[in-house]
Design a protein around this motif. Structure first.
Motif, PDB file in Angstrom:
ATOM      1  N   LEU A  68       0.838  -1.213   0.000  1.00  0.00           N
ATOM      2  CA  LEU A  68       0.000   0.000   0.000  1.00  0.00           C
ATOM      3  C   LEU A  68       0.867   1.254   0.000  1.00  0.00           C
ATOM      4  CD1 LEU A  68      -3.045   0.825   0.234  1.00  0.00           C
ATOM      5  CD2 LEU A  68      -2.697   0.943   2.703  1.00  0.00           C
ATOM      6  N   SER A  69       1.934   1.211   0.784  1.00  0.00           N
ATOM      7  CA  SER A  69       2.819   2.366   0.894  1.00  0.00           C
ATOM      8  C   SER A  69       3.588   2.587  -0.414  1.00  0.00           C
ATOM      9  CB  SER A  69       3.798   2.143   2.058  1.00  0.00           C
ATOM     10  OG  SER A  69       4.689   3.207   2.171  1.00  0.00           O
ATOM     11  N   VAL A  70       4.105   1.510  -0.982  1.00  0.00           N
ATOM     12  CA  VAL A  70       4.945   1.643  -2.187  1.00  0.00           C
ATOM     13  C   VAL A  70       4.092   1.863  -3.438  1.00  0.00           C
ATOM     14  CG1 VAL A  70       6.541   0.394  -3.706  1.00  0.00           C
ATOM     15  CG2 VAL A  70       6.811   0.237  -1.222  1.00  0.00           C
ATOM     16  N   MET A  71       2.996   1.129  -3.565  1.00  0.00           N
ATOM     17  CA  MET A  71       2.228   1.145  -4.816  1.00  0.00           C
ATOM     18  C   MET A  71       1.030   2.094  -4.769  1.00  0.00           C
ATOM     19  SD  MET A  71       2.422  -2.965  -5.689  1.00  0.00           S
ATOM     20  CE  MET A  71       1.698  -2.873  -7.308  1.00  0.00           C
ATOM     21  N   GLY A  72       0.688   2.580  -3.576  1.00  0.00           N
ATOM     22  CA  GLY A  72      -0.498   3.442  -3.453  1.00  0.00           C
ATOM     23  C   GLY A  72      -1.764   2.609  -3.535  1.00  0.00           C
ATOM     24  N   PRO A  73      -2.911   3.208  -3.160  1.00  0.00           N
ATOM     25  CA  PRO A  73      -4.157   2.431  -3.143  1.00  0.00           C
ATOM     26  C   PRO A  73      -4.548   1.842  -4.499  1.00  0.00           C
ATOM     27  CG  PRO A  73      -4.530   4.707  -2.404  1.00  0.00           C
ATOM     28  CD  PRO A  73      -3.059   4.543  -2.592  1.00  0.00           C
ATOM     29  N   GLN A  74      -4.252   2.571  -5.586  1.00  0.00           N
ATOM     30  CA  GLN A  74      -4.635   2.030  -6.902  1.00  0.00           C
ATOM     31  C   GLN A  74      -3.767   0.826  -7.273  1.00  0.00           C
ATOM     32  OE1 GLN A  74      -5.018   5.498  -6.462  1.00  0.00           O
ATOM     33  NE2 GLN A  74      -7.194   5.010  -6.367  1.00  0.00           N
ATOM     34  N   GLY A  75      -2.480   0.937  -6.989  1.00  0.00           N
ATOM     35  CA  GLY A  75      -1.571  -0.190  -7.256  1.00  0.00           C
ATOM     36  C   GLY A  75      -1.938  -1.390  -6.397  1.00  0.00           C
ATOM     37  N   GLY A 125       5.511  -6.351 -11.422  1.00  0.00           N
ATOM     38  CA  GLY A 125       6.156  -5.099 -11.822  1.00  0.00           C
ATOM     39  C   GLY A 125       7.189  -4.601 -10.809  1.00  0.00           C
ATOM     40  N   PRO A 126       7.902  -3.521 -11.191  1.00  0.00           N
ATOM     41  CA  PRO A 126       8.985  -2.996 -10.354  1.00  0.00           C
ATOM     42  C   PRO A 126       8.528  -2.548  -8.951  1.00  0.00           C
ATOM     43  CG  PRO A 126       8.514  -1.538 -12.235  1.00  0.00           C
ATOM     44  CD  PRO A 126       7.770  -2.799 -12.467  1.00  0.00           C
ATOM     45  N   GLU A 127       7.284  -2.071  -8.860  1.00  0.00           N
ATOM     46  CA  GLU A 127       6.824  -1.618  -7.533  1.00  0.00           C
ATOM     47  C   GLU A 127       6.583  -2.804  -6.597  1.00  0.00           C
ATOM     48  OE1 GLU A 127       3.459   0.958  -8.413  1.00  0.00           O
ATOM     49  OE2 GLU A 127       4.725   2.655  -7.829  1.00  0.00           O
ATOM     50  N   MET A 128       6.152  -3.933  -7.163  1.00  0.00           N
ATOM     51  CA  MET A 128       5.986  -5.127  -6.317  1.00  0.00           C
ATOM     52  C   MET A 128       7.356  -5.636  -5.868  1.00  0.00           C
ATOM     53  SD  MET A 128       3.974  -7.084  -4.752  1.00  0.00           S
ATOM     54  CE  MET A 128       2.309  -6.940  -5.398  1.00  0.00           C
ATOM     55  N   VAL A 129       8.321  -5.578  -6.793  1.00  0.00           N
ATOM     56  CA  VAL A 129       9.687  -5.993  -6.436  1.00  0.00           C
ATOM     57  C   VAL A 129      10.207  -5.088  -5.310  1.00  0.00           C
ATOM     58  CG1 VAL A 129      12.040  -6.285  -7.305  1.00  0.00           C
ATOM     59  CG2 VAL A 129      10.096  -6.896  -8.763  1.00  0.00           C
ATOM     60  N   LYS A 130       9.918  -3.797  -5.436  1.00  0.00           N
ATOM     61  CA  LYS A 130      10.351  -2.861  -4.383  1.00  0.00           C
ATOM     62  C   LYS A 130       9.669  -3.191  -3.040  1.00  0.00           C
ATOM     63  CE  LYS A 130      10.664   2.188  -3.481  1.00  0.00           C
ATOM     64  NZ  LYS A 130      11.347   2.075  -2.243  1.00  0.00           N
TER      65      LYS A 130
END
Ligand code: BGC
Length: 430
Positions: A205-212, A227-232
């Motif tokens: 939630l913090s890295v990808m935001g509510p939409q992610g 994707g890269p945000e999930m990896v992060k």
């Protein structure tokens, strides 16, 4: 009296006594399977039990220990397979639809209560849709928990030289470093799959935001999952884990909460049932402890609605059906909504109460939670909690739990590979 007539008298007394005692005592009984077994949770569920008993019904407690409810669900399934389901059970989110589709929940029992008590008007549509099957109420929602919280002991932070509760991941790591250096457990945590995934969903939630977050955990979109945000998010999880108590394996969430309450640890990432332990310890929100949205998630609200599902009973069990109806009526009543949530750490599920929290004596954490719930409902920030059975089927949730817990415990785990595993495990479980 000879021996035979003595025996006859004893038998007739024995058959009479329980009968008269029971008839005077109870109008019917209801067995409730739930997993509210910590000190604070028990104080909350006792409010419901007391009211149902006051109304003349017998409460049979079907408590099954184990935070997050996985063990309770296993017990519920095996009892149902054995033909012995309870009258009522704590079932949440999409899982309600599964139980409904098996024909196990009653679409009749709540009809009149819901109409008389105007549930459609009292409840947010997101909530009422979740507890209906085939257009009829099959469960009664009792409260709303927020999952994206960080619980902080400000005295401990002060001793470690941390000026304020963190609001970004950078501040979180800086605070955790200071806590560690000062000899505290920076982050209290219990190493159980549902707790690991509670931390993970907060990071997503913090890295990808509510939409992610929605793309990943609600829509189960492959791109978002790999994707890269999930990896992060996985990379951050490894970092966060370095601040957890090394002796965390198998520890219950309330034991971890006690470490923060008792000043051994500085922070805990947990839904607001954690507040029930602070309340039970007579600690005051805003003074003895602080609740802040998990760093980087102040514009979001991951919701977790506890609900009690009503099982179908044989029509001749009229007293027990009346007990189910009584419980449902009590559960959405104003007084219960207030006292239960104050003990449980949650907020009421009634819209009228959410809009007037100060009038009902709720503390600053609950008031902030209600405010954000209402605000985020309109801006896409309101998202169902994956780790607490609100976003996916239990099969998909189980697949996510496995990947996350294996990753957190594997010293050689690779975040990019974990994201790929996540996507394929979800695909296999769907
Ligand atoms: C439930 C809460 C409960 C918590 C810890 C959550 O999934 O919704 O009611 O307090 O688990 O057991």
């Amino acid at each position: 009296m000879n021996a035979l007539s003595q025996l006859a008298a004893a038998i007739s007394l024995a058959t009479l006594l329980p009968f008269t005692a029971q008839a005077a005592e109870s109008k019917g009984s209801v067995e409730v399977v739930h997993w509210w077994t910590s000190g604070g949770e028990k104080a909350a569920v006792d409010v419901l039990k007391a009211q149902v008993e006051k109304d003349g019904f017998t409460w049979k407690d079907g408590a099954v220990a184990g935070g997050g409810g996985a063990t309770a669900m296993t017990v519920l399934k095996s009892r149902t397979v054995a033909g012995n389901p309870p009258g009522v059970a704590q079932i949440k989110g999409p899982d309600i639809q599964d139980w409904g589709s098996m024909g196990l929940l009653s679409t009749d029992t709540l009809k009149d209560v819901a109409k008389q008590e105007k549930w459609d008007e009292l409840l947010d549509k997101k909530v009422s849709d979740a507890v209906k099957y085939d257009g009829e109420y099959v469960a009664v929602p009792v409260n709303i928990h927020r999952v994206n919280w960080l619980w902080v002991n400000p005295q401990v932070l002060e001793k470690a030289g941390v000026a304020k509760a963190p609001t970004s991941l950078e501040e979180f790591y800086a605070a955790a470093d200071k806590l560690k250096a000062a000899g505290f457990i920076a982050l209290a945590h219990g190493g159980q799959p549902w707790q690991d995934s509670t931390v993970f969903e907060n990071l997503v939630l913090s890295v990808m935001g509510p939409q992610g977050y929605e793309q990943a955990f609600v829509k189960l979109d492959d791109k978002a999952l790999t994707g890269p945000e999930m990896v992060k998010s996985f990379t951050e999880l490894k970092k966060v884990a370095t601040y957890m108590d090394p002796n965390r394996a198998g520890r219950d969430w309330n034991i971890a909460a006690a470490d923060v309450i008792n000043g051994k640890a500085g922070m805990q990432i947990m839904g607001d049932w954690a507040k029930s332990e602070w309340t039970a310890a007579k600690k005051v929100a805003g003074k003895d402890y602080q609740c802040v949205p998990f760093p980087g998630t102040e514009k979001a609200f991951t919701y977790n609605v506890d609900s009690l599902a009503i099982f179908k009973l044989n029509a001749d069990r009229t007293g027990d059906i009346a007990a189910q109806q009584d419980l449902a009526k009590v559960a959405l009543g104003e007084e219960f909504q207030k006292v239960f949530s104050i003990n449980k750490g949650s907020i009421p599920v009634r819209k009228d109460m959410l809009a007037s929290m100060d009038k009902h004596g709720f503390d600053s954490c609950a008031q902030a939670s209600a405010r954000d719930f209402l605000a985020d409902g309109g801006n896409g920030g309101l998202q169902p909690s994956m780790a607490h059975n609100m976003a996916t089927s239990l099969a998909v949730q189980g697949a996510i739990f496995d990947v996350v817990t294996n990753y957190i415990n594997d010293p050689n785990a690779d975040p990019a590979q974990a994201a790929k595993r996540l996507a394929s495990a979800i695909k296999a479980a769907r």
